[in-house]
Write a protein that holds these residues in place. Structure first.
Motif, PDB file in Angstrom:
ATOM      1  N   THR A   1      30.134   3.528  -5.353  1.00  0.00           N
ATOM      2  CA  THR A   1      30.084   2.068  -5.288  1.00  0.00           C
ATOM      3  C   THR A   1      30.964   1.557  -4.156  1.00  0.00           C
ATOM      4  O   THR A   1      30.566   0.685  -3.387  1.00  0.00           O
ATOM      5  CB  THR A   1      30.525   1.445  -6.625  1.00  0.00           C
ATOM      6  OG1 THR A   1      29.634   1.874  -7.650  1.00  0.00           O
ATOM      7  CG2 THR A   1      30.541  -0.071  -6.573  1.00  0.00           C
ATOM      8  N   GLY A   2      32.158   2.125  -4.045  1.00  0.00           N
ATOM      9  CA  GLY A   2      33.063   1.737  -2.961  1.00  0.00           C
ATOM     10  C   GLY A   2      32.463   2.022  -1.598  1.00  0.00           C
ATOM     11  O   GLY A   2      32.575   1.207  -0.675  1.00  0.00           O
ATOM     12  N   ALA A   3      31.803   3.173  -1.472  1.00  0.00           N
ATOM     13  CA  ALA A   3      31.185   3.534  -0.191  1.00  0.00           C
ATOM     14  C   ALA A   3      30.040   2.580   0.156  1.00  0.00           C
ATOM     15  O   ALA A   3      29.921   2.126   1.299  1.00  0.00           O
ATOM     16  CB  ALA A   3      30.678   4.976  -0.240  1.00  0.00           C
ATOM     17  N   GLN A   4      29.197   2.267  -0.804  1.00  0.00           N
ATOM     18  CA  GLN A   4      28.082   1.351  -0.557  1.00  0.00           C
ATOM     19  C   GLN A   4      28.593  -0.055  -0.253  1.00  0.00           C
ATOM     20  O   GLN A   4      28.037  -0.754   0.595  1.00  0.00           O
ATOM     21  CB  GLN A   4      27.134   1.313  -1.764  1.00  0.00           C
ATOM     22  CG  GLN A   4      26.327   2.576  -1.947  1.00  0.00           C
ATOM     23  CD  GLN A   4      25.413   2.823  -0.768  1.00  0.00           C
ATOM     24  OE1 GLN A   4      24.698   1.955  -0.302  1.00  0.00           O
ATOM     25  NE2 GLN A   4      25.458   4.042  -0.250  1.00  0.00           N
ATOM     26  N   ALA A   5      29.632  -0.473  -0.963  1.00  0.00           N
ATOM     27  CA  ALA A   5      30.209  -1.791  -0.717  1.00  0.00           C
ATOM     28  C   ALA A   5      30.752  -1.866   0.705  1.00  0.00           C
ATOM     29  O   ALA A   5      30.574  -2.877   1.394  1.00  0.00           O
ATOM     30  CB  ALA A   5      31.322  -2.075  -1.724  1.00  0.00           C
TER      31      ALA A   5
ATOM     32  N   ARG B   1      33.403   0.412 -17.364  1.00  0.00           N
ATOM     33  CA  ARG B   1      33.888   1.778 -17.210  1.00  0.00           C
ATOM     34  C   ARG B   1      32.751   2.634 -16.684  1.00  0.00           C
ATOM     35  O   ARG B   1      31.641   2.599 -17.198  1.00  0.00           O
ATOM     36  CB  ARG B   1      34.379   2.320 -18.541  1.00  0.00           C
ATOM     37  CG  ARG B   1      35.571   1.549 -19.068  1.00  0.00           C
ATOM     38  CD  ARG B   1      36.168   2.246 -20.287  1.00  0.00           C
ATOM     39  NE  ARG B   1      37.221   1.470 -20.868  1.00  0.00           N
ATOM     40  CZ  ARG B   1      38.467   1.441 -20.423  1.00  0.00           C
ATOM     41  NH1 ARG B   1      38.809   2.158 -19.387  1.00  0.00           N
ATOM     42  NH2 ARG B   1      39.375   0.695 -21.013  1.00  0.00           N
ATOM     43  N   MET B   2      33.066   3.394 -15.622  1.00  0.00           N
ATOM     44  CA  MET B   2      32.061   4.262 -15.009  1.00  0.00           C
ATOM     45  C   MET B   2      32.739   5.567 -14.632  1.00  0.00           C
ATOM     46  O   MET B   2      33.954   5.602 -14.415  1.00  0.00           O
ATOM     47  CB  MET B   2      31.497   3.633 -13.724  1.00  0.00           C
ATOM     48  CG  MET B   2      30.726   2.363 -13.925  1.00  0.00           C
ATOM     49  SD  MET B   2      29.897   1.797 -12.411  1.00  0.00           S
ATOM     50  CE  MET B   2      31.249   1.357 -11.359  1.00  0.00           C
ATOM     51  N   PRO B   3      31.959   6.613 -14.521  1.00  0.00           N
ATOM     52  CA  PRO B   3      32.535   7.872 -14.034  1.00  0.00           C
ATOM     53  C   PRO B   3      33.091   7.671 -12.616  1.00  0.00           C
ATOM     54  O   PRO B   3      32.581   6.865 -11.842  1.00  0.00           O
ATOM     55  CB  PRO B   3      31.349   8.837 -14.015  1.00  0.00           C
ATOM     56  CG  PRO B   3      30.311   8.214 -14.869  1.00  0.00           C
ATOM     57  CD  PRO B   3      30.555   6.737 -14.854  1.00  0.00           C
ATOM     58  N   ARG B   4      34.123   8.421 -12.302  1.00  0.00           N
ATOM     59  CA  ARG B   4      34.796   8.300 -11.014  1.00  0.00           C
ATOM     60  C   ARG B   4      33.836   8.452  -9.839  1.00  0.00           C
ATOM     61  O   ARG B   4      33.924   7.730  -8.850  1.00  0.00           O
ATOM     62  CB  ARG B   4      35.919   9.326 -10.903  1.00  0.00           C
ATOM     63  CG  ARG B   4      36.779   9.142  -9.671  1.00  0.00           C
ATOM     64  CD  ARG B   4      37.970  10.088  -9.622  1.00  0.00           C
ATOM     65  NE  ARG B   4      38.669  10.312 -10.861  1.00  0.00           N
ATOM     66  CZ  ARG B   4      39.551   9.476 -11.435  1.00  0.00           C
ATOM     67  NH1 ARG B   4      39.827   8.348 -10.832  1.00  0.00           N
ATOM     68  NH2 ARG B   4      40.138   9.764 -12.567  1.00  0.00           N
ATOM     69  N   PHE B   5      32.862   9.378  -9.942  1.00  0.00           N
ATOM     70  CA  PHE B   5      31.930   9.568  -8.811  1.00  0.00           C
ATOM     71  C   PHE B   5      31.098   8.315  -8.561  1.00  0.00           C
ATOM     72  O   PHE B   5      30.772   8.008  -7.421  1.00  0.00           O
ATOM     73  CB  PHE B   5      31.039  10.803  -9.009  1.00  0.00           C
ATOM     74  CG  PHE B   5      29.918  10.623 -10.002  1.00  0.00           C
ATOM     75  CD1 PHE B   5      28.656  10.237  -9.587  1.00  0.00           C
ATOM     76  CD2 PHE B   5      30.125  10.849 -11.359  1.00  0.00           C
ATOM     77  CE1 PHE B   5      27.622  10.073 -10.488  1.00  0.00           C
ATOM     78  CE2 PHE B   5      29.098  10.695 -12.266  1.00  0.00           C
ATOM     79  CZ  PHE B   5      27.839  10.305 -11.837  1.00  0.00           C
TER      80      PHE B   5
END
Length: 178
Positions: free
Chosen positions: A73-77, A64-68
């Motif tokens: 993470t999605g952007a870096q991936a 579980r992580m904060p939405r930001f």
């Protein structure tokens, strides 16, 4: 576990809380790290983990992580050309093992580099065969050709070093300290 407590000035408490927050730790986690560092018990902390081939099968973990953070993470991936879950797994792996994790594009680059090195090796074998067949005709081997091979090998080594260095750097967290 036993508990350690101490009284500090309000300003010290505020600074300590800020330091913990900046490192993504709770105040207790930061205090424990400081105590372990001061007592010399942190020698094993931060040591790379050795891979265990017997337990290399994959398992699922929910984090579980904060939405930001999830969005970042999605952007870096996406930049790395990976699925977010693969990116997080690679990030954890590179930090725990202290070794770079190659992306698919980096692996393609290494394979191309290895093909080039294999071609250089074939050229060297042809030169050696030529010298062995007619050893008294060494002038058939041009020194310029050997120099070209040496330069190609040096370029290959530099390219591989740069790729590994870039990969290592891309997985290290930027703590803002230069």
């Amino acid at each position: 576990m036993p508990v350690l407590k101490t009284l500090v000035e309000p300003e010290t408490k505020v600074r300590f809380r800020s330091m913990a927050k900046a490192r993504g730790l709770s105040e207790s986690e930061l205090l424990r790290a400081v105590i372990l560092a001061v007592t010399g018990e942190d020698d094993d902390i931060g040591q790379p983990i050795e891979p265990d081939a017997e337990r290399a099968d994959t398992a699922r973990m929910t984090v579980r992580m904060p939405r930001f953070l999830i969005e970042a993470t999605g952007a870096q991936a996406k930049i790395k050309g990976m699925a977010p879950s693969r990116y997080v797994a690679a990030l954890v792996q590179s930090n725990l093992l202290r070794q770079p994790v190659m992306t698919d594009a980096e692996l393609v680059g290494l394979w191309a580099s290895n093909r080039e090195l294999a071609a250089i090796g074939r050229n060297i074998n042809q030169i050696a065969r030529s010298l062995n067949e007619v050893f008294h005709e060494t002038e058939r081997v041009k020194l310029e050709r050997l120099a070209e091979l040496r330069e190609a090998i040096a370029r290959h080594e530099a390219a591989v070093r740069a790729l590994v260095r870039a990969s290592q750097k891309s997985w290290v967290a930027d703590d803002g300290v230069d």
